[in-house]
Design a protein around this motif. Structure first.
Motif, mmCIF file in Angstrom:
data_model
loop_
_atom_site.group_PDB
_atom_site.id
_atom_site.type_symbol
_atom_site.label_atom_id
_atom_site.label_comp_id
_atom_site.label_asym_id
_atom_site.label_seq_id
_atom_site.Cartn_x
_atom_site.Cartn_y
_atom_site.Cartn_z
ATOM 1 N N LEU A 341 9.846 5.715 1.750
ATOM 2 C CA LEU A 341 9.448 4.544 0.972
ATOM 3 C C LEU A 341 10.381 4.294 -0.215
ATOM 4 C CD1 LEU A 341 5.562 5.011 0.981
ATOM 5 C CD2 LEU A 341 6.849 3.147 2.049
ATOM 6 N N ARG A 342 11.442 5.088 -0.293
ATOM 7 C CA ARG A 342 12.484 4.931 -1.315
ATOM 8 C C ARG A 342 11.968 5.164 -2.737
ATOM 9 N NH1 ARG A 342 14.484 4.813 3.093
ATOM 10 N NH2 ARG A 342 16.155 3.433 3.824
ATOM 11 N N TYR A 343 11.041 6.100 -2.899
ATOM 12 C CA TYR A 343 10.661 6.481 -4.256
ATOM 13 C C TYR A 343 11.794 7.289 -4.890
ATOM 14 C CZ TYR A 343 5.848 4.835 -4.131
ATOM 15 O OH TYR A 343 4.742 4.035 -4.093
ATOM 16 N N ASP A 344 11.875 7.269 -6.200
ATOM 17 C CA ASP A 344 12.924 7.993 -6.892
ATOM 18 C C ASP A 344 12.711 9.504 -6.770
ATOM 19 O OD1 ASP A 344 11.593 9.047 -9.678
ATOM 20 O OD2 ASP A 344 10.712 7.151 -9.015
ATOM 21 N N LYS A 345 13.772 10.261 -6.991
ATOM 22 C CA LYS A 345 13.746 11.703 -6.771
ATOM 23 C C LYS A 345 12.697 12.411 -7.628
ATOM 24 C CE LYS A 345 18.591 12.154 -5.365
ATOM 25 N NZ LYS A 345 19.917 12.752 -5.698
ATOM 26 N N GLU A 346 12.562 11.989 -8.863
ATOM 27 C CA GLU A 346 11.611 12.658 -9.759
ATOM 28 C C GLU A 346 10.178 12.458 -9.296
ATOM 29 O OE1 GLU A 346 12.180 14.815 -12.261
ATOM 30 O OE2 GLU A 346 14.233 14.691 -11.505
ATOM 31 N N THR A 347 9.857 11.250 -8.855
ATOM 32 C CA THR A 347 8.504 10.991 -8.359
ATOM 33 C C THR A 347 8.234 11.801 -7.102
ATOM 34 O OG1 THR A 347 8.463 8.768 -9.313
ATOM 35 C CG2 THR A 347 6.931 9.213 -7.510
ATOM 36 N N VAL A 348 9.187 11.814 -6.176
ATOM 37 C CA VAL A 348 9.025 12.575 -4.939
ATOM 38 C C VAL A 348 8.806 14.054 -5.248
ATOM 39 C CG1 VAL A 348 10.171 13.320 -2.816
ATOM 40 C CG2 VAL A 348 10.399 10.953 -3.583
ATOM 41 N N LYS A 349 9.617 14.579 -6.127
ATOM 42 C CA LYS A 349 9.535 16.000 -6.478
ATOM 43 C C LYS A 349 8.195 16.337 -7.124
ATOM 44 C CE LYS A 349 11.941 19.552 -9.206
ATOM 45 N NZ LYS A 349 13.103 19.795 -10.133
ATOM 46 N N ALA A 350 7.758 15.495 -8.057
ATOM 47 C CA ALA A 350 6.521 15.761 -8.785
ATOM 48 C C ALA A 350 5.300 15.677 -7.881
ATOM 49 C CB ALA A 350 6.386 14.787 -9.960
ATOM 50 N N VAL A 351 5.212 14.629 -7.070
ATOM 51 C CA VAL A 351 4.045 14.459 -6.203
ATOM 52 C C VAL A 351 3.987 15.586 -5.168
ATOM 53 C CG1 VAL A 351 2.907 12.956 -4.531
ATOM 54 C CG2 VAL A 351 4.020 11.964 -6.544
ATOM 55 N N SER A 352 5.124 15.916 -4.573
ATOM 56 C CA SER A 352 5.162 16.976 -3.565
ATOM 57 C C SER A 352 4.775 18.321 -4.167
ATOM 58 C CB SER A 352 6.563 17.058 -2.943
ATOM 59 O OG SER A 352 6.918 15.845 -2.334
ATOM 60 N N ARG A 353 5.204 18.570 -5.377
ATOM 61 C CA ARG A 353 4.857 19.841 -6.033
ATOM 62 C C ARG A 353 3.358 19.918 -6.309
ATOM 63 N NH1 ARG A 353 5.974 25.028 -6.082
ATOM 64 N NH2 ARG A 353 6.216 25.974 -8.156
ATOM 65 N N LEU A 354 2.758 18.831 -6.728
ATOM 66 C CA LEU A 354 1.311 18.834 -6.962
ATOM 67 C C LEU A 354 0.552 19.075 -5.660
ATOM 68 C CD1 LEU A 354 0.906 15.909 -9.517
ATOM 69 C CD2 LEU A 354 0.417 18.327 -9.933
ATOM 70 N N VAL A 355 1.011 18.462 -4.568
ATOM 71 C CA VAL A 355 0.377 18.699 -3.271
ATOM 72 C C VAL A 355 0.485 20.178 -2.901
ATOM 73 C CG1 VAL A 355 0.512 18.192 -0.798
ATOM 74 C CG2 VAL A 355 0.734 16.335 -2.467
ATOM 75 N N GLU A 356 1.631 20.763 -3.154
ATOM 76 C CA GLU A 356 1.854 22.176 -2.829
ATOM 77 C C GLU A 356 0.961 23.096 -3.664
ATOM 78 O OE1 GLU A 356 5.565 25.397 -2.638
ATOM 79 O OE2 GLU A 356 5.872 23.387 -3.453
#
Length: 503
Positions: A341-356
């Motif tokens: 969905l072309r989200y920026d790297k920081e958003t992708v990293k933060a959301v994925s880390r919270l899911v983890e």
């Protein structure tokens, strides 16, 4: 008819009253266009929001003037002008703190393959209004006289809280498939229902969303997620099949309920978690630690935290069901989807880390964690700690009141321990007690992978044991080094014939 007219007059007075702070500038601009032989009208969102009593940040106007004339008139009226998209007929201007965008009447056509319109400028306001997405956005106020123009019944749809297209829905969505996502967004932002014909067209035409760029889809999806209550819009995305195209992982969560109902409906659970996370956001202008809302990272994590469950579901011989490591699988899926969905790297990293990390708290039990485990929890969360607090609390959707209260008390206890340790040890600034230069000097090694391993080892010691002092840290470093194969290689090199003397 008189009653309708009088009611309309009341609504118009209320709407224009809400526009009062900017009306003098707009009417002045309307007179300037009129004296030059052009029509000008306030259109779309600002008009809709004035009737709804909402503040509108955008001031969109439409005109019979062509872009060159628009630019000339705006330059005389404002402090600055800029080209917003001349090929699409839009020129921007600023007067003081007021910013306007003025677009020439349009009569666009679409090629049915891409979302890019073949721009054709029009000469009539009515033709311009019929090409707009919904009737509630197809109302206008002519300037400077403030004549209300509503050829498609937008005001009645506002009153009915209904989303309807000015023309046939299948034609409107065929022209611009992004409008289907916009319907979902307005369902969340405004709490409106979608007219039956529009919903039917969305369902039948969902696949056409594939021709829209990922960036435009992302923008509409983000606006939906930041709405006061995104859930109605998300349900519409899923029920019409639009989510199958742009967010299939959320649709897939509906498949995880077995016939014996041996676990929660993951889809409904995730929507509930999202609403509960929103309720835990701080006020918009609150301190950072309050997670001021609306917070896109927290909301995305709440929606996506369980997307790994469908692919990890297993039934055991005793009739139970498990989702082992769904948080790890879900984090990887989240990264892949948000990148698509072309989200920026920081958003992708933060959301994925919270899911983890969203399950980490459940290892806390009734408070048996050691101080080192608490330190690791804080360090692993990093700047996401306050969001993780809220995601973890929101993830409790049990109807068992005692269980819910017990979980809440347990998390209260963990937060208290975190605060105590943070005050005593400044956990946000946890570093090894020896820096990289000191490690390299003690071991006689240069910067590189080996020094990085040594640094990580001392960081783990710091997390496990707290502050032990530089001398104890040096002794631990040397003990660790003695067990590394590189230390033996260095010793052999020192003893080799012709080796230079070591200082």
């Amino acid at each position: 008819m008189g009653t309708v007219s009088s009611s309309l007059e009341v609504l118009l007075r209320q709407a224009t009253g809400r526009l009062a702070p900017i009306l003098p500038l707009l009417t002045e601009l309307g007179r300037a266009f009129g004296e030059d032989g052009h029509a000008l009208a306030l259109v779309g969102g600002p008009v809709r929001d004035a009737f709804l009593g909402r503040e509108s940040l955008d001031l969109d106007l439409t005109t019979s003037a062509r872009p060159d004339d628009t630019e000339r008139l705006l330059a005389a009226w404002g402090d600055a002008t800029w080209d917003m998209g001349r090929e699409f007929g839009t020129i921007g201007a600023r007067r003081g703190s007021t910013i306007v965008e003025v677009t020439t009447y349009r009569a666009d056509a679409y090629d049915g393959v891409t979302r890019k319109p073949v721009v054709a400028f029009g000469d009539d306001l009515s033709d311009d209004l019929i090409r707009r997405d919904f009737t509630i956005n197809a109302m206008a106020l002519r300037l400077p006289d403030l004549d209300f123009v509503d050829p498609h019944g937008g005001l009645a749809d506002l009153a009915a809280r209904r989303l309807r297209t000015p023309g046939p829905a299948e034609v409107s969505f065929g022209d611009d498939p992004l409008r289907m996502m916009r319907a979902c967004r307005f369902a969340g932002q405004l709490g409106f229902d979608v007219a039956d014909d529009a919903r039917t067209a969305m369902t039948e035409m969902a696949a056409s969303l594939e021709i829209v760029s990922a960036e435009r889809v992302r923008e509409e999806f983000s606006k939906l997620m930041l709405a006061p209550d995104p859930v109605p819009g998300l349900r519409l995305l899923v029920e019409t099949g639009l989510a199958d195209v742009m967010l299939p992982e959320v649709s897939g969560m509906r498949l995880t309920v077995d016939e014996h109902k041996r676990h929660k409906d993951v889809y409904e659970h995730s929507l509930t978690v999202l609403q509960q996370a929103i309720a835990l956001e701080g006020p918009p202008n609150g301190p950072v630690d309050s997670v001021p809302g609306p917070d896109l990272v927290l909301r995305l994590a709440a929606l996506l935290h369980d997307i790994g469950k469908p692919s990890t579901r297993r039934f055991d011989s005793g009739g139970g069901v498990t989702f082992h490591h769904h948080e790890v699988v879900g984090a990887k899926m989240t990264t892949k989807r948000l990148r698509a969905l072309r989200y920026d790297k920081e958003t992708v990293k933060a959301v994925s880390r919270l899911v983890e990390l969203h399950l980490r708290f459940h290892g806390y039990g009734t408070g048996e964690w050691t101080d080192s485990a608490v330190r690791r929890y804080v360090t692993d969360a990093g700047d996401l700690l306050q969001r993780l607090h809220r995601l973890t609390r929101a993830d409790c959707t049990t109807r068992n009141r005692r269980k819910a209260e017990r979980l809440s008390r347990t998390y209260d206890s963990l937060e208290e321990r975190i605060e105590t340790l943070m005050e005593a040890e400044e956990l946000k600034k946890v570093r090894p007690e020896l820096d990289g230069n000191e490690i390299g000097e003690i071991l006689g090694i240069r910067p590189g992978p080996v020094l990085g391993r040594a640094y990580k080892h001392l960081l783990a010691v710091r997390l496990d044991q707290g502050v032990i002092g530089p001398d104890a840290a040096r002794a631990e470093l040397l003990r660790w080094w003695s067990e590394q194969p590189e230390s033996e290689d260095a010793a052999a090199l020192d003893e080799a014939p012709g080796s230079p003397p070591q200082e």
